[in-house]
Design a protein around this motif. Sequence first.
Motif, short mmCIF file in Angstrom:
data_model
loop_
_atom_site.label_atom_id
_atom_site.label_comp_id
_atom_site.label_asym_id
_atom_site.label_seq_id
_atom_site.Cartn_x
_atom_site.Cartn_y
_atom_site.Cartn_z
N ARG A 2 1.00 -1.20 -0.15
CA ARG A 2 -0.17 -0.02 0.15
C ARG A 2 0.94 1.27 0.05
NH1 ARG A 2 -2.84 2.45 4.92
NH2 ARG A 2 -4.30 3.61 4.08
N THR A 3 0.64 2.08 -0.89
CA THR A 3 1.28 3.28 -0.89
C THR A 3 0.47 4.54 -1.26
OG1 THR A 3 1.64 3.43 -3.42
CG2 THR A 3 3.14 1.99 -2.18
N ALA A 55 5.57 -5.67 -10.83
CA ALA A 55 6.61 -4.80 -10.68
C ALA A 55 7.93 -5.57 -10.95
CB ALA A 55 6.65 -3.87 -9.63
N ALA A 56 8.08 -6.91 -10.29
CA ALA A 56 9.22 -7.49 -10.21
C ALA A 56 9.48 -8.13 -11.65
CB ALA A 56 9.17 -8.83 -9.25
N ALA A 97 14.54 -5.18 2.16
CA ALA A 97 15.08 -4.17 1.52
C ALA A 97 15.01 -4.25 -0.25
CB ALA A 97 16.87 -4.13 1.80
N SER A 98 15.02 -5.27 -0.67
CA SER A 98 14.82 -5.60 -2.18
C SER A 98 13.47 -5.16 -2.27
CB SER A 98 14.90 -7.08 -2.34
OG SER A 98 14.67 -7.25 -3.55
N LEU A 99 12.57 -5.45 -1.59
CA LEU A 99 11.05 -5.34 -1.90
C LEU A 99 10.70 -3.57 -1.78
CD1 LEU A 99 8.20 -5.64 -2.23
CD2 LEU A 99 7.91 -6.09 -0.04
N GLN A 100 11.60 -2.85 -0.63
CA GLN A 100 11.55 -1.46 -0.70
C GLN A 100 12.13 -0.76 -1.77
OE1 GLN A 100 10.20 0.61 2.06
NE2 GLN A 100 10.51 1.89 0.02
N ASN A 114 10.32 1.64 -4.45
CA ASN A 114 10.89 3.31 -4.93
C ASN A 114 11.10 3.18 -6.48
OD1 ASN A 114 11.16 3.67 -2.25
ND2 ASN A 114 13.43 3.19 -2.29
N GLU A 115 11.45 2.12 -7.00
CA GLU A 115 11.68 2.22 -8.58
C GLU A 115 10.44 2.25 -9.22
OE1 GLU A 115 14.04 1.91 -11.93
OE2 GLU A 115 14.50 2.21 -10.09
#
Length: 298
Positions: free
Chosen positions: A17-18, A28-29, A56-59, A63-64
Amino acid sequence: MDLLTYKETDGLRLGVRTAAGVLDVGAAAEKLTASPHTAAPATLQQLFDGGDTALASLQSLVNEAEGDRSLFKEEAGLTLGPCVPNPGKIICIGLNYRRHAEETNMPIPAYPILFNKFANALAAHGEDVPLPRSSEKIDYEAELAIVIGKTAKYVGKDEALDYVFGYCTANDLSARDLQSRTSQWLAGKSCDKFAPLGPYLVTRDEVANPNDLAISCKVNGELRQNSNTSDMIFNCEEIVSYISQCMTLEPGDVILTGTPEGVVLGYPPEKQVYLQHGDVVTIEIQRLGALTNRMVTE
């Protein structure tokens, strides 16, 4: 980070959720193929298993993805799943709020009271909950849920929260007549869909102090429970540490930490009106969001 699961034709998908909407993590991946994202977890269990590296990879993926509207969905159009859909264990703490113990005329426990629910009890935000035909006394219980992030065995209280992945809102629905038949509470606690979780799993870094969160329950808009997790007899650190002395906690395990005063069971007998067909129950916890379910005749 606010995580959720939602239903698609191929099963449950992981979302974040953003402000721009819910990021479809799998899409996205696939689209963002730069090396930091190739290891982004596609499911919540992969996120649990991957630990801090996966988070960290998910964050990084989130961001990307900013600015690419094709990767985001409107939350209102999604059918959510339980925010933790496959816990290995659902462990519950009984009588863990001081004023709740007092309203039910039960002694303050010397140790956390443990019982459990099973996967059949899971339900999602917005999902109907069937009222079992075998009971006439279904009660609500607003609860903070702890979700374990690292394998924990014999951990001390001072380090216990380091093993937590995050927190979510829960409803420990209870069939009081089934619960009270014997000294063991299992029958009244593990009916189908008696453990709604959600809507979001909020990562630990977003919750400054889990032992100081406003918690409430409304039935058809009427406030029934209104308290704070600071009234817990055993706080989150003590709960995680104590359970880890009894059994190994694994990533993805869920702990329901008890309910405050205001449940139907705590009312005088002449004022006890248990949940009925059509009743809408909303549990809300500060920062974690509101969990709503409608009760329906089985």
